[in-house]
Design a protein around this motif. Structure first.
Motif, PDB file in Angstrom:
ATOM      1  N   TYR A   1      -5.696   1.685   7.744  1.00 35.22           N
ATOM      2  CA  TYR A   1      -5.933   2.894   6.963  1.00 35.22           C
ATOM      3  C   TYR A   1      -7.315   3.485   7.229  1.00 35.22           C
ATOM      4  O   TYR A   1      -8.312   2.759   7.264  1.00 35.22           O
ATOM      5  CB  TYR A   1      -5.806   2.605   5.464  1.00 35.22           C
ATOM      6  CG  TYR A   1      -4.376   2.489   5.001  1.00 35.22           C
ATOM      7  CD1 TYR A   1      -3.797   3.497   4.248  1.00 35.22           C
ATOM      8  CD2 TYR A   1      -3.596   1.385   5.331  1.00 35.22           C
ATOM      9  CE1 TYR A   1      -2.476   3.408   3.822  1.00 35.22           C
ATOM     10  CE2 TYR A   1      -2.277   1.295   4.906  1.00 35.22           C
ATOM     11  CZ  TYR A   1      -1.729   2.303   4.157  1.00 35.22           C
ATOM     12  OH  TYR A   1      -0.424   2.220   3.739  1.00 35.22           O
TER      13      TYR A   1
ATOM     14  N   ARG B   1       5.408   1.052  -1.754  1.00 34.25           N
ATOM     15  CA  ARG B   1       4.803   0.126  -2.711  1.00 34.25           C
ATOM     16  C   ARG B   1       5.782  -0.962  -3.135  1.00 34.25           C
ATOM     17  O   ARG B   1       5.375  -2.017  -3.585  1.00 34.25           O
ATOM     18  CB  ARG B   1       4.285   0.887  -3.933  1.00 34.25           C
ATOM     19  CG  ARG B   1       3.065   1.734  -3.663  1.00 34.25           C
ATOM     20  CD  ARG B   1       1.810   0.922  -3.847  1.00 34.25           C
ATOM     21  NE  ARG B   1       0.602   1.687  -3.645  1.00 34.25           N
ATOM     22  CZ  ARG B   1      -0.478   1.557  -4.385  1.00 34.25           C
ATOM     23  NH1 ARG B   1      -0.504   0.712  -5.386  1.00 34.25           N
ATOM     24  NH2 ARG B   1      -1.551   2.263  -4.117  1.00 34.25           N
TER      25      ARG B   1
ATOM     26  N   TRP C   1     -14.324   2.794  -0.383  1.00 37.55           N
ATOM     27  CA  TRP C   1     -13.475   1.688   0.063  1.00 37.55           C
ATOM     28  C   TRP C   1     -14.322   0.502   0.505  1.00 37.55           C
ATOM     29  O   TRP C   1     -13.975  -0.639   0.238  1.00 37.55           O
ATOM     30  CB  TRP C   1     -12.597   2.111   1.236  1.00 37.55           C
ATOM     31  CG  TRP C   1     -11.476   3.053   0.945  1.00 37.55           C
ATOM     32  CD1 TRP C   1     -10.992   3.440  -0.278  1.00 37.55           C
ATOM     33  CD2 TRP C   1     -10.700   3.750   1.910  1.00 37.55           C
ATOM     34  NE1 TRP C   1      -9.958   4.324  -0.117  1.00 37.55           N
ATOM     35  CE2 TRP C   1      -9.755   4.539   1.220  1.00 37.55           C
ATOM     36  CE3 TRP C   1     -10.700   3.790   3.295  1.00 37.55           C
ATOM     37  CZ2 TRP C   1      -8.825   5.344   1.860  1.00 37.55           C
ATOM     38  CZ3 TRP C   1      -9.779   4.596   3.951  1.00 37.55           C
ATOM     39  CH2 TRP C   1      -8.842   5.361   3.237  1.00 37.55           C
TER      40      TRP C   1
ATOM     41  N   SER D   1      -2.638   6.443   7.995  1.00 41.77           N
ATOM     42  CA  SER D   1      -2.373   5.034   8.293  1.00 41.77           C
ATOM     43  C   SER D   1      -1.640   4.914   9.623  1.00 41.77           C
ATOM     44  O   SER D   1      -0.768   5.718   9.960  1.00 41.77           O
ATOM     45  CB  SER D   1      -1.562   4.406   7.162  1.00 41.77           C
ATOM     46  OG  SER D   1      -0.408   5.155   6.885  1.00 41.77           O
TER      47      SER D   1
ATOM     48  N   LYS E   1       0.830  -1.197   0.000  1.00 37.43           N
ATOM     49  CA  LYS E   1       0.000   0.000   0.000  1.00 37.43           C
ATOM     50  C   LYS E   1       0.869   1.253   0.000  1.00 37.43           C
ATOM     51  O   LYS E   1       2.070   1.187   0.214  1.00 37.43           O
ATOM     52  CB  LYS E   1      -0.926  -0.021   1.208  1.00 37.43           C
ATOM     53  CG  LYS E   1      -1.853  -1.230   1.167  1.00 37.43           C
ATOM     54  CD  LYS E   1      -2.962  -1.105   2.154  1.00 37.43           C
ATOM     55  CE  LYS E   1      -3.884  -2.296   1.984  1.00 37.43           C
ATOM     56  NZ  LYS E   1      -5.140  -2.115   2.580  1.00 37.43           N
ATOM     57  N   ASP E   2       0.206   2.386  -0.199  1.00 38.01           N
ATOM     58  CA  ASP E   2       0.916   3.665  -0.323  1.00 38.01           C
ATOM     59  C   ASP E   2       1.892   3.936   0.816  1.00 38.01           C
ATOM     60  O   ASP E   2       2.990   4.416   0.585  1.00 38.01           O
ATOM     61  CB  ASP E   2      -0.075   4.819  -0.387  1.00 38.01           C
ATOM     62  CG  ASP E   2      -0.883   4.842  -1.657  1.00 38.01           C
ATOM     63  OD1 ASP E   2      -0.596   4.052  -2.583  1.00 38.01           O
ATOM     64  OD2 ASP E   2      -1.812   5.661  -1.737  1.00 38.01           O
TER      65      ASP E   2
END
Length: 157
Positions: free
Chosen positions: A34, A85, A45, A135, A27-28
């Motif tokens: 998150y 990532r 989402w 996050s 993930k980012d």
């Protein structure tokens, strides 16, 4: 300065007690729990993988002893997202910033491959609507969240 705000988590189930779960995709901001401060984004989402999902609301209380990073859309954000990532770890308890959503992931791949320059990347991905994610990467960070409520979301078929 206000150190409390409402955050929303969207998923297949309501999350009363947040936990950090490793997913099969990077993930980012890396492995974490998150949330967003945008309720509509959490709704999206929640129904990404199913027609029915949940948006869980949590009250976040900022704690000064945590290692916190807030990004704007700049080169530092881009480099951080690329590293995360690719599975590279970081030492932040909490990370906040815009999403590298599916619409711009191809451009990130092109940048990483050297097919486009940094300047070309920024021109291609001009954010069309606001996105937000925050996050939580440590158990200590998860303690800043307090469950408020949950709502079932149904996506039109």
């Amino acid at each position: 300065m206000n150190n409390k705000k409402n955050l929303y988590h969207g998923g297949l189930e309501a999350v009363v007690i947040p936990e950090i779960r490793k997913s099969k995709y990077t993930k980012d901001f890396g492995v974490g729990f998150y949330c967003t401060d945008l309720p509509n984004q959490a709704e999206t989402w929640s129904t990404k993988k199913s027609h029915t999902g949940y948006v869980t609301q949590h009250l976040y209380t900022k704690k000064p002893d945590l290692v916190y990073k807030k990004f704007t859309e700049d080169d530092e954000w881009l480099d951080f997202v690329v590293d995360c990532r690719q599975g590279k770890p970081h030492d932040y308890d909490i990370v906040e910033g815009s999403m590298a959503d599916d619409k711009i992931w191809n451009e990130i791949d092109d940048f990483v491959a050297g097919d486009i320059t940094r300047a070309a990347f920024w021109e291609l991905i001009k954010f069309t609507k606001p996105t937000h994610q925050i996050s939580f990467h440590t158990e200590k960070a998860l303690q800043t969240l307090k469950y408020i409520s949950e709502e079932i979301v149904r996506r039109a078929k």
